[in-house]
Design a protein around this motif. Sequence first.
Motif: not given
Ligand code: BLA
Length: 505
Positions: A9, A162, A164, A194, A196, A204, A271, A444
């Motif tokens: 985190l 969706m 977003y 947090s 994303i 992206y 997105l 989160p």
């Molecule tokens: C990436 N988080 C992402 C992505 C989405 C989300 C869309 C892009 C990757 C993908 O295509 O799946 C979040 N997805 C969502 C949300 C919705 C959804 C909000 O469907 C709503 C409907 N994520 C966390 C926490 C951390 C975290 C606490 O919740 C870190 C401590 C990290 N999310 C995280 C990271 C990525 C990410 C590191 C990048 C993933 C990558 O591309 O390698």
Amino acid sequence: PPRFGAADLTNCDREPIHLPGSIQPHGALLSLEAGTTVVRQAAGATARLLRADPGLLPGCEAGSLLPAALAERLRGMDLPPGQPPLHLARHRRDDIEIDVLVHRSGPRLVVEFEPIEAPEPADAFATGKRCIEQLRGATTLDQLLDLAVALLRSLTGFDRVMAYRFQHDESGMVVAEARGAGAESFLGLRYPASDIPVQARTLYRRNWTRYIPDALYRPAPLFGGPAEPPLDLSMSVLRSVSPLHLEYLGNMGVQASLSLSLLVAGRLWGLIVGHHRTPRYLAPRTRALCEMIAQAVSAQVEALSVAVGMRARLSAARAQDALLGEMSGYDGIAQGLKRVLPCLQDYLPAEGVALWVDRDFTGLGRTPGVASVSKLVGWLDENATDGVFHTDCLPEICPELAQEAEVASGLLALSVSRSSRDYILWFRGEMPRQVTWAGNPRKPVETTRDGKRLTPRRSFAAWHETVRNHSAPWEAHEVEAARSLRTALLDVVLQRIDQLAQATE
Ligand code: BLA
């Protein structure tokens, strides 16, 4: 920064997600020394797709693995870095059809091999053309996004698709959704920023598609020759994604996902995200169609917002002409402004407008009283250096007005003089707002069951919050209209000064 896969985190926004050292195992990857066909690194399903174990490939000649013509083309390739992969060839090995994609990463040429595991669209061109025509016909944002998610769901067959949209505070909200009978609805839910992290958002903007056909995959490590530096996989279609994000998808009950960037005026506007409960493969050509649709949606969002801005600018210009015309009949600026107060109230959508000119207060509609306005002006003199100041949460930033939320949660202030502090002030009242978050946004992350580690939250149950002390936000075109009025008024002031000077000569 933490190593890839070792983030928590506290530092997940610094996890180097572009240097994962591994790929998703449904395809294979070779990195070549540009200008040659010498393999530097290899990963993934090379045994199936190229008939050689990845660990044995570094140092080999790719010419021995590929059809001669293909190897020849790779040797001659001079690609600029930072570009998305180019579709180089479709080739068949035994019974497998394979797409070959190539892009440049630093000093290396990255060649990716992806087997076609899912049916391809029968007539991609006709489908793409029809989709774009439909999208171009959308006249409102809601219509456009509803259509986009419906089209993408029918193309991909995902359980849920969706749109977003990022908000001012970088949190996001699901603003359109198409889903199958069994899929839970996420429409209207807010997600904290947090979810994303910032480096992912930056990536992206450059790479518009992410595809995870099976989130329970085992990462396939990159095997490299001696002293190979980490390979930048920013543009790769097989890039292994952050384990934190895979956990997040697991917690949401999602096993396959596709996400497409929506870029408006160079900014990541939102997105389009597709979810499936079970693994789901999409042919590269299907994904190319999806990406094309996301681009058309991006362009149409931009076109619609430009149209809104143009209409607003035109009507502001008309209102401004009327206002200045009305003012020209009066001698002093102070007197003139007082007479046009009703025009000023109509100039911007606000519940009240006040003038503070030569330490004198005049109000129309719902405004704070003279004592509060006097304190507010003192605060503005200290804190607002720009000629136009606006906020939608005045009680939270200006302690003197903390008690005035009901009439003055929103303020747009326009200073109409440089030396003496004169202002036109528009006020908006409090608009208490229910926000429904997908899980508690202040938590989160949670600790794992064994208590050893932080993981993304497990509960996405609706979490309600009432936002107080906020008004409706000031739109960019409203602030722009205020700025242009200020310029015009300062012009009038300067003219008057000239006239006075001439008169005394
Ligand atoms: C990436 N988080 C992402 C992505 C989405 C989300 C869309 C892009 C990757 C993908 O295509 O799946 C979040 N997805 C969502 C949300 C919705 C959804 C909000 O469907 C709503 C409907 N994520 C966390 C926490 C951390 C975290 C606490 O919740 C870190 C401590 C990290 N999310 C995280 C990271 C990525 C990410 C590191 C990048 C993933 C990558 O591309 O390698």
